[in-house]
Design an enzyme around this catalytic site. Structure first.
Site, PDB file in Angstrom:
ATOM      1  N   GLY A 130       0.868  -1.182   0.000  1.00 25.93           N
ATOM      2  CA  GLY A 130       0.000   0.000   0.000  1.00 25.93           C
ATOM      3  C   GLY A 130       0.899   1.223   0.000  1.00 25.93           C
ATOM      4  O   GLY A 130       1.372   1.647   1.064  1.00 25.93           O
ATOM      5  N   LEU A 131       1.145   1.760  -1.190  1.00 28.96           N
ATOM      6  CA  LEU A 131       2.081   2.889  -1.286  1.00 28.96           C
ATOM      7  C   LEU A 131       1.340   4.205  -1.497  1.00 28.96           C
ATOM      8  O   LEU A 131       1.772   5.062  -2.268  1.00 28.96           O
ATOM      9  CB  LEU A 131       3.104   2.626  -2.400  1.00 28.96           C
TER      10      LEU A 131
ATOM     11  N   MET B 132       0.375   7.622   3.114  1.00 27.02           N
ATOM     12  CA  MET B 132       0.816   7.132   4.439  1.00 27.02           C
ATOM     13  C   MET B 132       1.903   6.072   4.294  1.00 27.02           C
ATOM     14  O   MET B 132       2.924   6.101   4.983  1.00 27.02           O
ATOM     15  CB  MET B 132      -0.363   6.520   5.203  1.00 27.02           C
ATOM     16  N   GLY B 133       1.683   5.097   3.410  1.00 26.32           N
ATOM     17  CA  GLY B 133       2.627   3.996   3.241  1.00 26.32           C
ATOM     18  C   GLY B 133       3.982   4.510   2.770  1.00 26.32           C
ATOM     19  O   GLY B 133       5.026   4.120   3.292  1.00 26.32           O
TER      20      GLY B 133
ATOM     21  N   ASN C 294      -6.816   1.220  10.659  1.00 27.21           N
ATOM     22  CA  ASN C 294      -7.754   1.300  11.790  1.00 27.21           C
ATOM     23  C   ASN C 294      -8.732   0.132  11.697  1.00 27.21           C
ATOM     24  O   ASN C 294      -9.913   0.314  11.426  1.00 27.21           O
ATOM     25  CB  ASN C 294      -8.526   2.621  11.733  1.00 27.21           C
TER      26      ASN C 294
ATOM     27  N   SER D  39      -0.900   6.323  14.587  1.00 19.65           N
ATOM     28  CA  SER D  39      -1.571   7.617  14.697  1.00 19.65           C
ATOM     29  C   SER D  39      -0.635   8.761  14.319  1.00 19.65           C
ATOM     30  O   SER D  39       0.567   8.683  14.543  1.00 19.65           O
ATOM     31  CB  SER D  39      -2.076   7.831  16.120  1.00 19.65           C
TER      32      SER D  39
ATOM     33  N   GLY E 129      -1.394  10.719  11.211  1.00 20.36           N
ATOM     34  CA  GLY E 129      -1.627  11.148   9.830  1.00 20.36           C
ATOM     35  C   GLY E 129      -0.370  11.081   8.983  1.00 20.36           C
ATOM     36  O   GLY E 129       0.629  10.455   9.381  1.00 20.36           O
TER      37      GLY E 129
ATOM     38  N   LYS F  89      -5.768   1.463  19.811  1.00 23.85           N
ATOM     39  CA  LYS F  89      -5.951   2.535  18.813  1.00 23.85           C
ATOM     40  C   LYS F  89      -7.423   2.937  18.716  1.00 23.85           C
ATOM     41  O   LYS F  89      -7.754   4.118  18.553  1.00 23.85           O
ATOM     42  CB  LYS F  89      -5.419   2.096  17.434  1.00 23.85           C
TER      43      LYS F  89
ATOM     44  N   HIS G  99      -8.036   5.101  21.587  1.00 26.74           N
ATOM     45  CA  HIS G  99      -7.385   6.385  21.273  1.00 26.74           C
ATOM     46  C   HIS G  99      -8.347   7.242  20.441  1.00 26.74           C
ATOM     47  O   HIS G  99      -8.561   8.422  20.703  1.00 26.74           O
ATOM     48  CB  HIS G  99      -6.082   6.115  20.505  1.00 26.74           C
ATOM     49  N   ASN G 100      -8.939   6.616  19.423  1.00 27.25           N
ATOM     50  CA  ASN G 100      -9.835   7.375  18.554  1.00 27.25           C
ATOM     51  C   ASN G 100     -11.114   7.775  19.277  1.00 27.25           C
ATOM     52  O   ASN G 100     -11.659   8.849  19.016  1.00 27.25           O
ATOM     53  CB  ASN G 100     -10.153   6.567  17.300  1.00 27.25           C
TER      54      ASN G 100
ATOM     55  N   GLU H 260     -10.217  10.690  21.049  1.00 26.17           N
ATOM     56  CA  GLU H 260     -10.088  11.737  20.010  1.00 26.17           C
ATOM     57  C   GLU H 260     -11.468  12.344  19.699  1.00 26.17           C
ATOM     58  O   GLU H 260     -11.627  13.567  19.651  1.00 26.17           O
ATOM     59  CB  GLU H 260      -9.473  11.080  18.768  1.00 26.17           C
TER      60      GLU H 260
ATOM     61  N   LYS I 274     -15.593   7.260  10.471  1.00 28.38           N
ATOM     62  CA  LYS I 274     -15.273   5.993   9.818  1.00 28.38           C
ATOM     63  C   LYS I 274     -15.541   4.798  10.721  1.00 28.38           C
ATOM     64  O   LYS I 274     -15.398   3.665  10.265  1.00 28.38           O
ATOM     65  CB  LYS I 274     -13.819   5.990   9.358  1.00 28.38           C
TER      66      LYS I 274
HETATM   67  C1  6PG Z   1      -5.037   9.119  13.889  1.00 24.46           C
HETATM   68  C2  6PG Z   1      -6.476   9.347  13.476  1.00 24.46           C
HETATM   69  C3  6PG Z   1      -6.735   8.630  12.202  1.00 24.46           C
HETATM   70  C4  6PG Z   1      -7.957   9.123  11.448  1.00 24.46           C
HETATM   71  C5  6PG Z   1      -9.258   8.674  12.046  1.00 24.46           C
HETATM   72  C6  6PG Z   1     -10.378   9.630  11.783  1.00 24.46           C
HETATM   73  O1  6PG Z   1      -4.868   8.663  15.010  1.00 24.46           O
HETATM   74  O2  6PG Z   1      -4.144   9.437  13.101  1.00 24.46           O
HETATM   75  O3  6PG Z   1      -7.339   8.879  14.448  1.00 24.46           O
HETATM   76  O4  6PG Z   1      -6.739   7.270  12.487  1.00 24.46           O
HETATM   77  O5  6PG Z   1      -7.910  10.479  11.325  1.00 24.46           O
HETATM   78  O6  6PG Z   1      -9.581   7.472  11.415  1.00 24.46           O
HETATM   79  O7  6PG Z   1     -11.531   8.989  12.130  1.00 24.46           O
HETATM   80  P1  6PG Z   1     -12.960   9.463  11.693  1.00 24.46           P
HETATM   81  O8  6PG Z   1     -12.966   9.516  10.187  1.00 24.46           O
HETATM   82  O9  6PG Z   1     -13.864   8.396  12.224  1.00 24.46           O
HETATM   83  O10 6PG Z   1     -13.173  10.799  12.290  1.00 24.46           O
END
Ligand code: 6PG
Length: 471
Positions: free
Chosen positions: A12-13, A16-17, A104, A130, A132, A184, A187-188, A191, A262
């Site tokens: 997966g390039l 991010m990859g 994720n 995490s 981005g 994770k 974590h989200n 978030e 998501k």
């Molecule tokens: C991270 C973010 C990343 C992504 C989320 C956004 O830790 O880098 O959490 O994983 O931005 O998937 O999630 P939603 O689209 O559900 O807001």
């Protein structure tokens, strides 16, 4: 057969990859990438020119180019693509090789994949990543779960590329099986909670107090210099200050007020309910995104259900002080709820997760990084069995010092009909957690009356049923 030489493989390039592979190459690791899209392979070669990086479009050649036991990471969308890539690589893998899913993914899918690959003599690490694209390139926070042997194979690489907090890498084994993806997911969830809290505070400043975006950005920027220092506050300042390239207006005012998701926040809430753990700040943050999606209905209701309430009750300077405290304490309460859930999940699923280690890897590189995480780490260092962060004396002192202002902030929003679900849920969580006696006795009485569900008593052992009058 291609010569075996690469330390690590990436499937997966996409942005991010490629970013993570280039980060690894910068640290001296020879890395291979696989993508069916030749454009992405070319992009890897041009961005990685002069570095020990090679891209492939053939799965077989890619796999055979990696040194054994092979560690191959997938950065592809969660769900079916992970299974598709796994199946496409499996024929070329040998006993002892293992795959790493850096997406994720839903933790129950990870459990299934661990089982399936283990049965084939292969390994599987579910690893939350995490931060981005810029995190991947400059230093992400990573949350791997799996066996210590497999983790040892990738430890030098992931420690080299991870974000650093006081020189310590923000990556560590989170526990066995799907622990990494579970951590994770939580974590989200946190978030979602913190993003919602900041948005509620922005809403009050804007609609309640009448501050401009620039003024709000200045206030948040000053908060970010002190106890509220955090990535999410920092980026909110940027969002509030950015001008639209087309109209020159503040971009934030032109963005549709429908928040997408998501699934990770929802999974956090769903699993918390399955485990019987209260995480209301996160639950209502998910619900707030859902409410935001009902835009057409909200537009109608705004006409027919006009609020009859008074205006915002506090002078601007007082309000800003209340909101600052409210964000501080409710952010801590979000972490407290998420980490209490993780503690329970670790017991239930046998992960062996160490909460101090979780706090450590969240201190830099990830989306929920904040100054508070060092205080949280210290709390678990002092007492690894802490059932809830609210029981830590240092955190309790902060919460007690600020709770009155959180309460005032909630009252302010409610008085002028502005929704503040996460702030409200945070104070309710605190008040519930510290209530020696809750009204659940009445609920038990009701359940026994209409359903003979029985109840327990405070004054004697056993299970009781009463023949209530009026039945
Ligand atoms: C991270 C973010 C990343 C992504 C989320 C956004 O830790 O880098 O959490 O994983 O931005 O998937 O999630 P939603 O689209 O559900 O807001």
């Amino acid at each position: 057969m291609a010569e075996t030489q690469y330390d690590f493989g990436m499937v997966g390039l996409g942005t991010m990859g490629r970013a993570l592979l280039l980060n690894m190459a910068d640290h001296g690791f020879a890395v291979a990438g696989l993508d069916t899209d030749t454009g992405k392979v070319d992009a890897l070669h041009s961005e990685g020119s002069g570095k020990p990086v090679k891209g492939f479009t053939s799965a077989q050649e890619f796999v055979q180019s990696i040194r054994k036991p092979r560690a191959i990471m997938m950065l592809v969308p969660a769900g079916a693509p992970v299974d598709a890539v796994t199946h496409s690589l499996a024929p070329y893998l040998e006993a002892g090789d293992f795959l790493i899913d850096g997406g994720n993914s839903y933790f129950k899918d990870t459990d299934r994949r661990v089982k399936e690959l283990t049965a084939q003599g292969l390994g599987f690490i579910g690893m939350g990543v995490s931060g981005g694209e810029s995190g991947a390139r400059r230093g992400p926070s990573m949350m791997p779960g799996g066996t210590p042997e497999n983790y040892e194979r990738i430890r030098p690489i992931v420690e080299a590329v991870a974000a650093k907090y006081d020189g310590e890498p923000c990556v560590a084994l989170m526990g066995s099986g799907s622990a990494g993806h579970y951590v994770k997911t939580v974590h989200n969830g946190i978030e979602y909670g913190v993003m919602q809290l900041i948005s509620e505070i922005y809403d009050v400043m804007k609609r309640g107090i009448g501050m401009s975006n620039a003024e709000i950005a200045d206030v948040l920027e000053s908060w970010n210099q002190a106890e509220l220092q955090s990535f999410l506050v920092e980026i909110s300042v940027v969002v509030l200050r950015t001008k639209d390239e087309i109209t020159g207006k503040d971009l934030v005012d032109l963005i549709s007020d429908k928040a997408k998701q998501k699934g990770t926040g929802k999974w956090t809430s769903q699993d918390a309910m399955d485990l019987g753990m209260p995480i209301p700040t996160i639950d209502v943050a998910v619900a707030a995104r859902e409410m935001s999606g009902l835009k057409d209905e909200r537009v109608q209701a705004a006409k027919t259900l006009k609020p009859t309430t008074a205006g915002y009750p506090y002078p601007k300077e007082d309000a800003i002080a209340y909101l600052r405290s409210a964000l501080h304490v409710s952010m801590l309460l979000s972490y407290a709820q998420g980490l209490a859930l993780l503690r329970e999940a670790s017991k239930e699923y046998g992960y062996g997760t160490n909460l101090e280690t979780v706090a450590k890897v969240w201190r830099a590189g990830c989306i929920i990084r904040s100054a508070s995480l060092e205080t949280i780490r210290a709390a678990y260092a002092a007492n690894p069995d802490l059932p809830n962060l609210l029981m830590d004396p240092a955190i309790a002192a902060i919460v007690l010092a600020h709770e009155a202002n959180l309460r005032k902030a909630v009252i302010g929003s409610i008085q002028c009909s502005m929704p503040a679900p996460s702030l409200s849920a945070s104070i309710a969580y605190l008040d519930g957690y510290r209530s020696e006696r809750l009204p659940a006795n009445l609920i038990q009485g009701q359940r026994d009356l209409f359903g003979a569900h029985t109840y327990e008593r405070l004054d004697m052992e056993g299970s009781f049923h009463t023949h209530w009058e009026n039945q």
